[in-house]
Write an enzyme that holds these catalytic residues in place. Structure first.
Site, short mmCIF file in Angstrom:
data_model
loop_
_atom_site.label_atom_id
_atom_site.label_comp_id
_atom_site.label_asym_id
_atom_site.label_seq_id
_atom_site.Cartn_x
_atom_site.Cartn_y
_atom_site.Cartn_z
N ASN A 23 0.88 -1.01 -0.06
CA ASN A 23 0.07 -0.22 0.34
C ASN A 23 1.36 1.38 0.30
O ASN A 23 2.21 1.71 0.92
CB ASN A 23 -1.18 0.12 1.27
CG ASN A 23 -2.14 1.16 1.08
OD1 ASN A 23 -1.75 1.62 0.45
ND2 ASN A 23 -2.78 0.92 2.42
N ARG A 108 -2.42 -2.26 -3.88
CA ARG A 108 -4.12 -1.17 -3.71
C ARG A 108 -3.63 0.09 -4.33
O ARG A 108 -2.85 0.49 -4.80
CB ARG A 108 -4.23 -0.50 -2.42
CG ARG A 108 -4.82 0.38 -2.09
CD ARG A 108 -4.82 1.37 -0.45
NE ARG A 108 -5.90 1.65 -0.78
CZ ARG A 108 -6.05 3.18 -0.01
NH1 ARG A 108 -5.25 3.48 0.60
NH2 ARG A 108 -7.01 3.76 -0.16
N HIS A 197 -12.86 3.40 -0.65
CA HIS A 197 -12.59 1.81 0.64
C HIS A 197 -13.28 1.22 -0.01
O HIS A 197 -14.17 -0.26 0.67
CB HIS A 197 -13.76 2.18 1.81
CG HIS A 197 -13.29 3.49 3.04
ND1 HIS A 197 -13.42 4.47 3.20
CD2 HIS A 197 -11.71 3.95 2.81
CE1 HIS A 197 -12.82 5.33 3.98
NE2 HIS A 197 -11.60 4.82 3.84
N ARG A 258 -12.53 15.67 6.84
CA ARG A 258 -13.21 15.85 5.58
C ARG A 258 -14.56 16.13 6.10
O ARG A 258 -15.51 15.52 6.85
CB ARG A 258 -13.53 14.97 5.04
CG ARG A 258 -12.18 14.48 4.05
CD ARG A 258 -12.19 13.56 3.25
NE ARG A 258 -10.91 12.70 2.72
CZ ARG A 258 -10.27 11.48 2.83
NH1 ARG A 258 -11.40 11.30 3.51
NH2 ARG A 258 -9.17 11.57 2.42
N GLU A 401 -8.13 -5.29 5.20
CA GLU A 401 -7.83 -4.66 3.26
C GLU A 401 -6.83 -5.69 3.44
O GLU A 401 -6.88 -5.98 2.31
CB GLU A 401 -8.10 -3.01 2.89
CG GLU A 401 -9.27 -2.93 3.78
CD GLU A 401 -9.32 -0.66 3.49
OE1 GLU A 401 -9.03 -0.33 2.76
OE2 GLU A 401 -8.90 -0.53 4.94
#
Ligand code: AMP
Length: 432
Positions: A23, A108, A197, A258, A401
């Site tokens: 990643n 990823r 995601h 955010r 993940e």
């Protein structure tokens, strides 16, 4: 020519069954080496502050099985040096990247646009496509590309597999994926809702079906991935039909930093009235909003501590966070028609019992109910936190993940030994 991995192994040799997952961020690389027989994690690592004098590598052999982390500090100039340092740590544990047991490297990749709906073995043509998507993910895709190129440099004979954050959401119907703006403008600039995601939503929705003891095709799930970034998805029979993030990860839920959903006219107002530049507004909405903007903290543990001490700003931030979450649960119940489970995952979702309790409170008419005792249990295992009689189950399913990327990578290259369904020559073999 690249040798297909099954053909490369002499008879009697061990079939490659390990996957390295990478990643790659702009200044960091996370890696995990997994053994796909039994899904054992052989090593994990994190390299931070790449390109700075204070880079740091933390490598943990056999995490969860007594392995002690090793940390090295000192400058690591770029991703090439970072991956070589990681390879050195792995080699020190007898897990070097030259091992014939390594089947593939899974990466990823944040943005796959509309083109990449499945994990994909990277060819030169695929890499060009990922580059073409850089304007849609300017912070992430370049780092992912660097990671792929660097890993290819270390093991040019191995398949490099891209697993896209957006792929799971490509099943969204146009009614959910399109914004109601001028269609020609949207098409010209590839403006639509892509969602992110996706690897987590795919993994967690599948594991939730397992937890319920039913095939994924029969189960409708609302997944709430609540980490520092946060997104919800509506998954009908294993397929995503709506998700809360959009063209970028800014849309949807209130997140750590955010804003999530906002009237776009706020942006015009800030430009015209407050004189802010586009870049300043970008920073405001992505990094100085959400929980941190509302109360100064984005860590839910700290926010809950402040709420418990009577801090009003923290309490309001928490309420706004929960209000948005409830709205999405209600909206996705309407989108799905029938909901079998609401499932919480990621840092906040897995760990914050108060968030889970507050998000589900008052929804009994819709079906989901939380049992206080079950909700208070701390565990790394997937579990139900609703009472037996609840019409809609509520679950906590820790996301993974890296495991999902490894599984998708191995499914593509590991079993048959050759990647299936791929067009074009392998990376580094094409003319262009
Ligand atoms: P993630 O992005 O999935 O790694 O989630 C990170 C976030 O999870 C942090 O910013 C915290 O807000 C939250 N978190 C982590 N541990 C806990 C905990 N024990 N209780 C509440 N929130 C937590």
């Amino acid at each position: 020519m690249t040798t297909p991995i099954s053909e490369g192994a002499p008879s009697g040799a061990v079939r490659p069954h390990r996957v390295l997952v990478l990643n790659s961020g702009s200044s960091s690389v996370k890696y995990q080496l997994l053994d796909m027989h039994g899904h054992a994690r052989l090593a994990t690592g994190l390299i931070e502050r790449i390109g700075e004098k204070t880079s740091r590598l933390t490598h943990t052999p056999r995490p969860g099985d007594g392995g002690e982390p090793r940390t090295r500090s000192g400058p690591i100039a770029d991703h090439d040096e970072a991956l070589k340092a990681a390879a050195g740590e792995l080699a020190a544990d007898g897990l070097g990247l030259d091992s014939p047991e390594l089947a593939a490297i899974g990466h990823r990749v944040v943005h796959g646009g509309l083109r990449f709906t499945e994990p994909t073995v990277v060819t030169d043509e695929v890499l060009t496509e990922i580059e073409r998507l850089v304007p849609l993910a300017p912070l992430h895709n370049p780092a992912n590309i660097t990671g792929i190129r660097t890993a290819h440099g270390l093991r040019p004979d191995l398949p490099q597999v891209a697993v896209f954050d957006t792929a799971f959401h490509t099943t969204m119907p146009e009614s959910a994926a399109r914004y109601a703006i001028d269609a020609d403008t949207a098409d010209a600039h590839r403006i639509r809702r892509y969602g992110f995601h996706g690897t987590s939503h795919a993994y967690v929705s599948r594991r939730t079906a397992e937890l319920l003891g039913r095939p994924p095709e029969d189960v409708n799930v609302i997944v709430l991935h609540l980490g520092n970034g946060a997104s919800a998805s509506a998954v009908a029979g294993g397929r995503c039909v709506d998700t809360s993030m959009g063209l970028t990860p800014l849309e949807g839920l209130v997140m750590g930093t955010r804003s999530g959903d906002i009237d776009p006219a706020v942006i015009f107002h800030l430009k015209r009235v407050a004189g802010m530049s586009t870049d300043e507004i970008d920073v405001l909405l992505n990094r100085r909003s959400g929980l941190v903007g509302l109360c100064g903290d984005n860590d839910m543990r700290e926010i809950r501590r402040r709420v418990d001490e009577g801090d009003e700003r923290a309490a309001l931030a928490f309420d706004i966070y929960i209000h948005r979450l409830k709205k999405y649960i209600g909206a996705y119940a309407a989108v799905l028609g029938r909901v079998d489970a609401v499932v919480f995952t990621a840092g906040v979702g897995e760990n914050s019992a108060p968030v889970r309790e507050a998000a589900i409170a008052g929804l009994a008419e819709l079906g989901p109910v939380v049992d206080g005792d079950l909700n208070a249990v701390r565990s790394r295992e997937p579990r139900l936190i609703s009472p037996d009689h609840a019409r809609v189950a509520v679950a906590v399913v820790p996301t993974d993940e890296e495991l999902e990327i490894a599984e998708q990578t191995f499914a593509l290259v590991g079993r048959s030994g050759t990647p299936s369904g791929q067009a074009g020559p392998p990376l580094g073999q094409a003319d262009n």
